[in-house]
Design a protein around this motif. Sequence first.
Motif, mmCIF file in Angstrom:
data_model
loop_
_atom_site.group_PDB
_atom_site.id
_atom_site.type_symbol
_atom_site.label_atom_id
_atom_site.label_comp_id
_atom_site.label_asym_id
_atom_site.label_seq_id
_atom_site.Cartn_x
_atom_site.Cartn_y
_atom_site.Cartn_z
ATOM 1 N N VAL A 56 0.608 -1.569 -0.223
ATOM 2 C CA VAL A 56 0.025 -0.117 0.296
ATOM 3 C C VAL A 56 0.559 1.897 0.084
ATOM 4 O O VAL A 56 1.600 1.362 0.799
ATOM 5 N N TRP A 62 -1.681 7.749 -3.459
ATOM 6 C CA TRP A 62 -2.237 7.901 -4.266
ATOM 7 C C TRP A 62 -3.025 9.346 -4.248
ATOM 8 O O TRP A 62 -3.969 9.109 -4.236
ATOM 9 N N GLN A 75 -4.643 9.052 -0.794
ATOM 10 C CA GLN A 75 -5.639 7.808 -0.597
ATOM 11 C C GLN A 75 -4.527 6.331 -0.994
ATOM 12 O O GLN A 75 -3.991 6.661 -1.637
ATOM 13 N N PRO A 76 -4.832 5.410 0.268
ATOM 14 C CA PRO A 76 -4.245 4.434 0.117
ATOM 15 C C PRO A 76 -4.519 3.911 -0.672
ATOM 16 O O PRO A 76 -6.046 2.932 -0.447
ATOM 17 N N VAL A 77 -3.780 3.084 -1.630
ATOM 18 C CA VAL A 77 -4.260 1.936 -3.014
ATOM 19 C C VAL A 77 -3.375 0.714 -2.780
ATOM 20 O O VAL A 77 -1.581 1.303 -2.679
ATOM 21 N N ASN A 78 -3.514 0.181 -3.122
ATOM 22 C CA ASN A 78 -2.666 -1.343 -3.300
ATOM 23 C C ASN A 78 -1.285 -1.310 -4.941
ATOM 24 O O ASN A 78 -1.962 -0.634 -5.679
ATOM 25 N N VAL A 92 -2.291 -1.146 -9.358
ATOM 26 C CA VAL A 92 -2.400 0.645 -10.499
ATOM 27 C C VAL A 92 -1.205 0.660 -11.353
ATOM 28 O O VAL A 92 0.306 -0.224 -10.538
ATOM 29 N N VAL A 128 -0.222 6.816 -12.796
ATOM 30 C CA VAL A 128 -0.569 8.256 -11.911
ATOM 31 C C VAL A 128 0.381 8.853 -12.654
ATOM 32 O O VAL A 128 0.649 9.826 -12.009
ATOM 33 N N ASP A 130 0.707 12.725 -11.222
ATOM 34 C CA ASP A 130 -0.163 12.613 -9.909
ATOM 35 C C ASP A 130 0.466 13.034 -8.444
ATOM 36 O O ASP A 130 2.289 12.467 -9.238
ATOM 37 N N SER A 161 -1.703 3.259 5.763
ATOM 38 C CA SER A 161 -3.626 3.405 5.474
ATOM 39 C C SER A 161 -4.003 4.536 7.221
ATOM 40 O O SER A 161 -5.033 5.000 6.766
ATOM 41 N N ALA A 208 -10.372 0.715 7.963
ATOM 42 C CA ALA A 208 -9.188 1.100 7.300
ATOM 43 C C ALA A 208 -8.440 0.153 6.601
ATOM 44 O O ALA A 208 -7.213 0.471 5.986
#
Lengths: 156, 274
Positions: free
Chosen positions: A47, A50, A53-56, A60, A65, A68, A107, A126
């Motif tokens: 994680v 981005w 925001q937390p993303v895996n 992605v 991205v 960004d 996170s 979360a």
Amino acid sequence: MQIELTLNGVFQRLDIHPGETLLETLRSQGLTGVKLGCGHGDCGSCVVLWNGQPVNACQVLTAAVAGDSVTTIEGLSDLTKPHVIQTELVKAGAVQCGFCTPGIVLSAYALLQNKPHPTADEIKTALDGHLCRCTGYVKIIEGIQNAAQLIQDGKV
Amino acid sequence: MIKSVRRWYRPASVTAALELLSKKRVKPYAGGTSFQRGGNPDLHAFLDLRQLPLHEIKEQARDIEIGALVRFSDLARYSFPDARAILSLAVSQAASNTLRNLITIGGSLADHPAWSNLLAPLLVLEARIKVAGAAQEYYPLPQFLQEKICAGATLITGVHLPPAPGFGAYRRWARTRFDYSVVDVAVYLECRQNQIQCARLALGNLWATARRIPEIEARLTGRDLRDPELPELLKLPPVKIAPHPGFSSAFRLNLTHQLLCAVLQQIREQSHAN
């Protein structure tokens, strides 16, 4: 192909394969705090943030991205001045092997940005994409609650 | 890594996106999670949809239109004004927090994976899917699922939800919070003085796609919501369901009935509170 992004607060121009994942890119840039656990979006060890925001990162593609902002655990703090979430997790006994911890810290950081007083249930939600094989999660939740309290009390 | 991908297009309009989709081996990229979970790897190019104006939830009079690029995390936080809130509840229980920050409603409809929890609530809310480049502008969800509208140079641009002034409830059952549901149920009832005027009921994960159950809907319509015989009426007619690797069909059918009874009780409580 080349993309531009803000990586840990620094503008970067990177040469990437159009089909490579953000996880692959970040680790190849030496940001090995982003871990390859399952590679399928199930474990949460990769994680990153981005645009906050937390993303895996394994889910992605890096080209997505472009333009960004991406933040890894290395961008949150360093060894000389760890983030309060990190210190409180350690104090609570929430870190054993530490493999899951970077993702969990990010996170938790994102959560506290939006909810300074999270309940235990909100912390669990979360972190519902993070697997920890070592600790049983209780100390992780406790550490995050302690960090939230310290931030609210202005003690950090 | 998806080695076959060689370039990315970034269209600024839906029209430009449709022109690019007419090329072979070009796929739209929204949240991207489909491609990393065994999605089609034989691609030459991706279409980055982020610049398209499809990120908003718009309320127009009493209708709601959800842009195809609205993420599950935003949908989960949205305060729907009526029974459409069951959609928020359903997506808030899909996948994980970090994946919900990636998954889009349009992408989920294009692939309708088992974990998305999307179809059962959308079926009972009588959602219509807005598709650019197709024969018609809006498709009722059952028609959309049956006719595989997304083949070729088409693009899901939104989901339309009509008003839902009645009572709605949603439940799912999975071994763990993060697991795919073994079954999920969505129910929507409109009542006048406790008499059920309209009953819509959908079940997910028992077949390849979620389905309405017209036999049960017909049994419920016209009955009193407080009727003690209603739980018996919720039993499924004899149907064949898709096999599941972890649970028997008998277990799942019984579980489905239990969930429907729980949902009925929840709706009774909502009705009483009103």
